[in-house]
Design a protein around this motif. Structure first.
Motif, PDB file in Angstrom:
ATOM      1  N   TYR A   1       0.795  -1.236   0.000  1.00  0.00           N
ATOM      2  CA  TYR A   1       0.000   0.000   0.000  1.00  0.00           C
ATOM      3  C   TYR A   1       0.822   1.278   0.000  1.00  0.00           C
ATOM      4  CZ  TYR A   1       0.757   0.867   5.030  1.00  0.00           C
ATOM      5  OH  TYR A   1       1.314   1.127   6.256  1.00  0.00           O
ATOM      6  N   TYR A   2       2.122   1.193   0.219  1.00  0.00           N
ATOM      7  CA  TYR A   2       2.953   2.393   0.072  1.00  0.00           C
ATOM      8  C   TYR A   2       4.354   1.960  -0.328  1.00  0.00           C
ATOM      9  CZ  TYR A   2       5.886   1.986   4.308  1.00  0.00           C
ATOM     10  OH  TYR A   2       6.809   1.587   5.241  1.00  0.00           O
ATOM     11  N   GLY A   3       5.125   2.923  -0.791  1.00  0.00           N
ATOM     12  CA  GLY A   3       6.490   2.618  -1.187  1.00  0.00           C
ATOM     13  C   GLY A   3       7.232   3.877  -1.547  1.00  0.00           C
ATOM     14  N   SER A   4       8.384   3.694  -2.158  1.00  0.00           N
ATOM     15  CA  SER A   4       9.230   4.829  -2.527  1.00  0.00           C
ATOM     16  C   SER A   4       9.587   4.749  -4.006  1.00  0.00           C
ATOM     17  CB  SER A   4      10.515   4.825  -1.687  1.00  0.00           C
ATOM     18  OG  SER A   4      10.222   5.040  -0.320  1.00  0.00           O
ATOM     19  N   ASP A   5       9.480   5.891  -4.662  1.00  0.00           N
ATOM     20  CA  ASP A   5       9.922   6.020  -6.043  1.00  0.00           C
ATOM     21  C   ASP A   5      10.491   7.426  -6.216  1.00  0.00           C
ATOM     22  OD1 ASP A   5       7.708   7.747  -6.277  1.00  0.00           O
ATOM     23  OD2 ASP A   5       6.460   6.245  -7.264  1.00  0.00           O
ATOM     24  N   ALA A   6      10.738   7.820  -7.444  1.00  0.00           N
ATOM     25  CA  ALA A   6      11.360   9.115  -7.684  1.00  0.00           C
ATOM     26  C   ALA A   6      10.478  10.283  -7.250  1.00  0.00           C
ATOM     27  CB  ALA A   6      11.715   9.254  -9.167  1.00  0.00           C
ATOM     28  N   GLN A   7       9.176  10.062  -7.158  1.00  0.00           N
ATOM     29  CA  GLN A   7       8.249  11.131  -6.782  1.00  0.00           C
ATOM     30  C   GLN A   7       7.859  11.097  -5.316  1.00  0.00           C
ATOM     31  OE1 GLN A   7       5.185  10.204  -9.843  1.00  0.00           O
ATOM     32  NE2 GLN A   7       5.467  12.309 -10.498  1.00  0.00           N
ATOM     33  N   THR A   8       7.723   9.904  -4.782  1.00  0.00           N
ATOM     34  CA  THR A   8       7.235   9.725  -3.411  1.00  0.00           C
ATOM     35  C   THR A   8       8.242   8.895  -2.632  1.00  0.00           C
ATOM     36  OG1 THR A   8       4.943   9.817  -4.174  1.00  0.00           O
ATOM     37  CG2 THR A   8       5.337   8.832  -2.010  1.00  0.00           C
ATOM     38  N   PHE A   9       8.767   9.454  -1.554  1.00  0.00           N
ATOM     39  CA  PHE A   9       9.809   8.772  -0.791  1.00  0.00           C
ATOM     40  C   PHE A   9       9.887   9.360   0.613  1.00  0.00           C
ATOM     41  CE2 PHE A   9      11.572  12.145  -3.465  1.00  0.00           C
ATOM     42  CZ  PHE A   9      12.155  12.979  -2.522  1.00  0.00           C
ATOM     43  N   GLN A  10      10.647   8.704   1.479  1.00  0.00           N
ATOM     44  CA  GLN A  10      10.935   9.260   2.801  1.00  0.00           C
ATOM     45  C   GLN A  10      12.322   9.871   2.771  1.00  0.00           C
ATOM     46  OE1 GLN A  10      10.373   6.886   6.302  1.00  0.00           O
ATOM     47  NE2 GLN A  10       8.169   7.148   6.224  1.00  0.00           N
ATOM     48  N   GLY A  11      12.402  11.122   3.196  1.00  0.00           N
ATOM     49  CA  GLY A  11      13.680  11.818   3.247  1.00  0.00           C
ATOM     50  C   GLY A  11      14.067  12.162   4.669  1.00  0.00           C
ATOM     51  N   TYR A  12      15.357  12.333   4.869  1.00  0.00           N
ATOM     52  CA  TYR A  12      15.921  12.679   6.176  1.00  0.00           C
ATOM     53  C   TYR A  12      16.443  14.106   6.043  1.00  0.00           C
ATOM     54  CZ  TYR A  12      15.226   7.798   7.188  1.00  0.00           C
ATOM     55  OH  TYR A  12      14.647   6.557   7.390  1.00  0.00           O
ATOM     56  N   TYR A  13      15.761  15.038   6.719  1.00  0.00           N
ATOM     57  CA  TYR A  13      15.955  16.456   6.480  1.00  0.00           C
ATOM     58  C   TYR A  13      16.551  17.175   7.689  1.00  0.00           C
ATOM     59  CZ  TYR A  13      13.221  15.937   2.221  1.00  0.00           C
ATOM     60  OH  TYR A  13      12.788  15.555   0.985  1.00  0.00           O
ATOM     61  N   VAL A  14      17.343  18.204   7.388  1.00  0.00           N
ATOM     62  CA  VAL A  14      17.915  19.074   8.414  1.00  0.00           C
ATOM     63  C   VAL A  14      17.689  20.520   8.000  1.00  0.00           C
ATOM     64  CG1 VAL A  14      19.685  17.409   9.114  1.00  0.00           C
ATOM     65  CG2 VAL A  14      20.184  19.052   7.283  1.00  0.00           C
ATOM     66  N   LEU A  15      17.882  21.437   8.931  1.00  0.00           N
ATOM     67  CA  LEU A  15      17.827  22.857   8.594  1.00  0.00           C
ATOM     68  C   LEU A  15      18.983  23.195   7.655  1.00  0.00           C
ATOM     69  CD1 LEU A  15      16.987  24.357  12.113  1.00  0.00           C
ATOM     70  CD2 LEU A  15      15.400  23.879  10.228  1.00  0.00           C
ATOM     71  N   ASN A  16      18.802  24.213   6.841  1.00  0.00           N
ATOM     72  CA  ASN A  16      19.815  24.553   5.848  1.00  0.00           C
ATOM     73  C   ASN A  16      21.195  24.790   6.437  1.00  0.00           C
ATOM     74  OD1 ASN A  16      18.278  24.323   3.537  1.00  0.00           O
ATOM     75  ND2 ASN A  16      17.664  26.481   3.487  1.00  0.00           N
ATOM     76  N   ASP A  17      21.262  25.362   7.648  1.00  0.00           N
ATOM     77  CA  ASP A  17      22.559  25.676   8.240  1.00  0.00           C
ATOM     78  C   ASP A  17      23.100  24.573   9.144  1.00  0.00           C
ATOM     79  OD1 ASP A  17      20.766  25.908  10.299  1.00  0.00           O
ATOM     80  OD2 ASP A  17      21.338  27.947  10.896  1.00  0.00           O
ATOM     81  N   SER A  18      22.471  23.404   9.123  1.00  0.00           N
ATOM     82  CA  SER A  18      22.927  22.288   9.953  1.00  0.00           C
ATOM     83  C   SER A  18      24.265  21.747   9.445  1.00  0.00           C
ATOM     84  CB  SER A  18      21.899  21.159   9.945  1.00  0.00           C
ATOM     85  OG  SER A  18      22.429  19.988  10.546  1.00  0.00           O
TER      86      SER A  18
ATOM     87  N   PHE B   1      19.683  12.463   3.034  1.00  0.00           N
ATOM     88  CA  PHE B   1      19.558  11.328   2.124  1.00  0.00           C
ATOM     89  C   PHE B   1      18.100  10.898   2.092  1.00  0.00           C
ATOM     90  CE2 PHE B   1      19.522   8.996   6.052  1.00  0.00           C
ATOM     91  CZ  PHE B   1      18.904   7.774   5.783  1.00  0.00           C
ATOM     92  N   THR B   2      17.743  10.029   1.143  1.00  0.00           N
ATOM     93  CA  THR B   2      16.384   9.492   1.054  1.00  0.00           C
ATOM     94  C   THR B   2      16.436   7.976   0.940  1.00  0.00           C
ATOM     95  OG1 THR B   2      16.145   9.422  -1.378  1.00  0.00           O
ATOM     96  CG2 THR B   2      15.776  11.555  -0.288  1.00  0.00           C
ATOM     97  N   ASP B   3      15.319   7.335   1.281  1.00  0.00           N
ATOM     98  CA  ASP B   3      15.274   5.876   1.148  1.00  0.00           C
ATOM     99  C   ASP B   3      15.342   5.454  -0.316  1.00  0.00           C
ATOM    100  OD1 ASP B   3      12.714   6.715   0.449  1.00  0.00           O
ATOM    101  OD2 ASP B   3      11.669   5.397   1.859  1.00  0.00           O
ATOM    102  N   TYR B   4      14.834   6.280  -1.227  1.00  0.00           N
ATOM    103  CA  TYR B   4      14.897   5.973  -2.651  1.00  0.00           C
ATOM    104  C   TYR B   4      16.339   5.993  -3.145  1.00  0.00           C
ATOM    105  CZ  TYR B   4      14.266   6.510  -7.701  1.00  0.00           C
ATOM    106  OH  TYR B   4      14.341   6.362  -9.066  1.00  0.00           O
ATOM    107  N   GLU B   5      17.116   6.973  -2.690  1.00  0.00           N
ATOM    108  CA  GLU B   5      18.536   7.029  -3.052  1.00  0.00           C
ATOM    109  C   GLU B   5      19.285   5.813  -2.505  1.00  0.00           C
ATOM    110  OE1 GLU B   5      18.964  11.932  -2.977  1.00  0.00           O
ATOM    111  OE2 GLU B   5      19.658  10.720  -1.276  1.00  0.00           O
ATOM    112  N   LEU B   6      18.898   5.365  -1.331  1.00  0.00           N
ATOM    113  CA  LEU B   6      19.591   4.264  -0.669  1.00  0.00           C
ATOM    114  C   LEU B   6      19.218   2.901  -1.246  1.00  0.00           C
ATOM    115  CD1 LEU B   6      21.479   3.573   1.785  1.00  0.00           C
ATOM    116  CD2 LEU B   6      19.386   3.288   3.133  1.00  0.00           C
ATOM    117  N   LEU B   7      17.939   2.700  -1.557  1.00  0.00           N
ATOM    118  CA  LEU B   7      17.447   1.367  -1.897  1.00  0.00           C
ATOM    119  C   LEU B   7      16.799   1.257  -3.271  1.00  0.00           C
ATOM    120  CD1 LEU B   7      15.808   0.630   1.567  1.00  0.00           C
ATOM    121  CD2 LEU B   7      17.957  -0.322   0.730  1.00  0.00           C
ATOM    122  N   GLY B   8      16.593   2.370  -3.958  1.00  0.00           N
ATOM    123  CA  GLY B   8      15.885   2.327  -5.225  1.00  0.00           C
ATOM    124  C   GLY B   8      14.386   2.244  -5.003  1.00  0.00           C
TER     125      GLY B   8
END
Length: 343
Positions: free
Chosen positions: A114-131, A216-223
């Protein structure tokens, strides 16, 4: 904010204990007298979002099967625990959480992605710009906020940390914090956490607000991959096979409808569903919808989508005894798309 080092082990143990108490009561609630199969499915939804079963129902793809909303859930492990203990009829979670619960002898089977990751929809790991955080080693001693512990976000994060060369002792110094999904962006911006795990429409809205960047994103890591599945109890499936087939077929058709329709059409339908159900929700999240991310046609499940997390859990020492086979955890028996049907 709740923080824990071994959340999945404890939540699974609690679910199995509850299962022993609930099984006898659950056995009599999902089939009508005289052997008739149930046509009502109890489930948990998500605030401000539309689940695939809800979309399938609105499109008329579930036939005579009706959905009964019993409340909202913030994380997959709790959702499938509710199913295992008979509080709901189906639930969805990260496939690794399904592996763990099934390995603890919970009688559940995954039936459709029912869910997954592709080039459009994925889980990303985000920080503030100055991190200063840019690499796995930079996370040592830092706080990472995610929707639930012991599920997709934690598994992907730890896979990235291992690939980055961190030892088990160093990984243990990365603090995981469970937060309601709608609060994760705010917690990052207020610097209550150092890294925010954001996915789907919540991620898109946060990115549109500016001031954050991807580590990084799960899509970048695992396709591209399907990350989670809906499960039913085995006893429910045995008594209600046609109901399960109608559910899986409907969800599969909803996945393909969303895949083939213009984005504006899908978003409009999601907004309409939220408005009609009258739960006093903000519909702004669904306006950022891009795709389901499901890899297999009609939600067909593949061995890889379970094998990846079986290996991860085994390497982490979370599986006792022999590793289960992927085929023991899921079935495509009820999915017409598995044999080229369902169009």
């Amino acid at each position: 904010m709740a923080s824990s080092r071994h959340p999945l082990r404890r939540t699974v143990a609690a679910a199995v204990a509850l299962l022993a108490l609930a099984t006898s009561a659950a056995c009599g609630t999902d089939a009508a007298a005289g052997g008739r199969q149930t046509t009502e499915l109890r489930y948990q939804g998500s605030v401000g979002q539309v689940t695939l079963p809800e979309l399938a129902a609105d499109l008329g793809y579930l036939g005579d099967v009706k959905l009964k909303w019993i409340g909202n859930v913030t994380g997959g492990p709790q959702d499938i625990q509710a199913t295992a203990t008979g509080q709901s009829d189906f639930g969805g979670a990260f496939n690794g959480a399904i592996v763990k619960l099934a390995a603890a002898n919970a009688p559940i089977t995954a039936v459709v992605s029912y869910y997954g990751s592709d080039a459009q929809t994925f889980q990303g790991y985000y920080v503030l710009n100055d991190s200063p955080i840019r690499s796995p080693r930079d996370l040592i001693g830092k706080k990472v906020g995610m929707n639930t512990l012991g599920a997709h976000a934690e598994a992907v994060l730890k896979t990235w940390l291992v690939k980055g060369g961190l030892s088990a002792a160093e990984i243990a110094k990365v603090e995981l914090v469970a937060l309601p999904p709608v609060n994760i962006e705010q917690s990052l911006r207020q610097q209550q956490i150092d890294v925010a795990v954001l996915g789907g429409v919540i991620r898109d809205k946060a990115v549109a607000n500016g001031g954050i960047r991807t580590v990084f994103t799960d899509y970048e890591l695992l396709g591209a991959f399907s990350g989670g599945s809906y499960v039913f109890r085995d006893d429910f499936i045995k008594r209600n096979p046609q109901t399960v087939k109608a559910f899986v077929t409907g969800v599969g058709k909803a996945i393909e409808w969303a895949r083939t329709q213009p984005r504006e059409t899908v978003v409009g339908r999601l907004e309409s569903i939220i408005a009609k159900r009258g739960r006093n929700e903000d519909p702004s999240l669904v306006r950022y919808w891009k795709s389901t991310g499901v890899a297999g046609k009609g939600g067909v499940i593949s061995d890889r989508e379970f094998a990846t997390w079986i290996d991860w859990l085994a390497d982490a020492g979370e599986l006792k005894g022999g590793k289960p086979k992927p085929s023991d955890l899921y079935t495509n028996e009820f999915n017409p798309f598995a044999s080229g049907g369902g169009a």
